[in-house]
Design a protein around this motif. Structure first.
Motif, PDB file in Angstrom:
ATOM      1  N   GLU A  35       0.830  -1.208   0.000  1.00  0.00           N
ATOM      2  CA  GLU A  35       0.000   0.000   0.000  1.00  0.00           C
ATOM      3  C   GLU A  35       0.863   1.256   0.000  1.00  0.00           C
ATOM      4  OE1 GLU A  35      -2.380  -0.836   3.445  1.00  0.00           O
ATOM      5  OE2 GLU A  35      -3.971  -1.760   2.245  1.00  0.00           O
ATOM      6  N   TRP A  37       4.026   1.550  -1.158  1.00  0.00           N
ATOM      7  CA  TRP A  37       4.662   1.684  -2.468  1.00  0.00           C
ATOM      8  C   TRP A  37       3.648   2.104  -3.529  1.00  0.00           C
ATOM      9  CZ3 TRP A  37       9.483   2.501  -3.299  1.00  0.00           C
ATOM     10  CH2 TRP A  37      10.429   2.005  -2.411  1.00  0.00           C
ATOM     11  N   HIS A  38       2.429   1.625  -3.440  1.00  0.00           N
ATOM     12  CA  HIS A  38       1.384   2.009  -4.390  1.00  0.00           C
ATOM     13  C   HIS A  38       1.087   3.504  -4.269  1.00  0.00           C
ATOM     14  CE1 HIS A  38      -1.961   2.068  -6.971  1.00  0.00           C
ATOM     15  NE2 HIS A  38      -2.714   1.151  -6.448  1.00  0.00           N
ATOM     16  N   ALA A  39       0.997   4.002  -3.054  1.00  0.00           N
ATOM     17  CA  ALA A  39       0.756   5.436  -2.841  1.00  0.00           C
ATOM     18  C   ALA A  39       1.916   6.263  -3.389  1.00  0.00           C
ATOM     19  CB  ALA A  39       0.555   5.731  -1.356  1.00  0.00           C
ATOM     20  N   ALA A  41       3.904   5.424  -5.846  1.00  0.00           N
ATOM     21  CA  ALA A  41       3.814   5.357  -7.309  1.00  0.00           C
ATOM     22  C   ALA A  41       2.713   6.277  -7.826  1.00  0.00           C
ATOM     23  CB  ALA A  41       3.562   3.918  -7.753  1.00  0.00           C
ATOM     24  N   ASP A  42       1.585   6.332  -7.126  1.00  0.00           N
ATOM     25  CA  ASP A  42       0.506   7.236  -7.528  1.00  0.00           C
ATOM     26  C   ASP A  42       0.963   8.689  -7.472  1.00  0.00           C
ATOM     27  OD1 ASP A  42      -1.322   5.260  -8.074  1.00  0.00           O
ATOM     28  OD2 ASP A  42      -2.416   5.468  -6.181  1.00  0.00           O
ATOM     29  N   ASN A  43       1.681   9.040  -6.394  1.00  0.00           N
ATOM     30  CA  ASN A  43       2.184  10.409  -6.278  1.00  0.00           C
ATOM     31  C   ASN A  43       3.174  10.725  -7.383  1.00  0.00           C
ATOM     32  OD1 ASN A  43       0.658  11.087  -4.047  1.00  0.00           O
ATOM     33  ND2 ASN A  43       2.199  10.395  -2.601  1.00  0.00           N
ATOM     34  N   ALA A  45       3.350   9.388 -10.337  1.00  0.00           N
ATOM     35  CA  ALA A  45       2.619   9.495 -11.600  1.00  0.00           C
ATOM     36  C   ALA A  45       1.897  10.840 -11.689  1.00  0.00           C
ATOM     37  CB  ALA A  45       1.618   8.348 -11.729  1.00  0.00           C
ATOM     38  N   TYR A  46       1.363  11.303 -10.569  1.00  0.00           N
ATOM     39  CA  TYR A  46       0.682  12.599 -10.573  1.00  0.00           C
ATOM     40  C   TYR A  46       1.652  13.710 -10.969  1.00  0.00           C
ATOM     41  CZ  TYR A  46      -1.679  16.792  -8.989  1.00  0.00           C
ATOM     42  OH  TYR A  46      -2.223  18.052  -8.947  1.00  0.00           O
ATOM     43  N   ASP A  49       2.550  13.513 -14.614  1.00  0.00           N
ATOM     44  CA  ASP A  49       1.467  13.954 -15.483  1.00  0.00           C
ATOM     45  C   ASP A  49       1.133  15.435 -15.321  1.00  0.00           C
ATOM     46  OD1 ASP A  49       1.323  11.343 -16.351  1.00  0.00           O
ATOM     47  OD2 ASP A  49      -0.392  10.833 -15.072  1.00  0.00           O
TER      48      ASP A  49
END
Length: 64
Positions: A35, A37-39, A41-43, A45-46, A49
């Motif tokens: 969880e 590492w997923h957060a 990665a989401d940050n 990617a944000y 982008d």
């Protein structure tokens, strides 16, 4: 987890409670790590982008 798997492969019908508890604790730690590492990665990617936001945050963090 390895102890639980070893017992299963050895044909042990019911693993000891301590082994099951340790395996559950391992799974909880792995899930927590996933969880986190997923957060991250989401940050990432944000910011990838939204380069304007990344530049703005970068400037803010460099200010004294």
């Amino acid at each position: 987890m390895l102890e639980l798997l070893d017992g299963y492969l050895a044909g042990q019908a019911t693993p000891p409670d301590q082994v099951v508890i340790a395996a559950i604790a391992d799974l909880r730690r792995v899930l927590s790590d996933y969880e986190r590492w997923h957060a991250l990665a989401d940050n990432a990617a944000y910011y990838r982008d939204n380069p304007d936001v990344a530049r703005s945050v970068s400037r803010t963090s460099q200010s004294p």
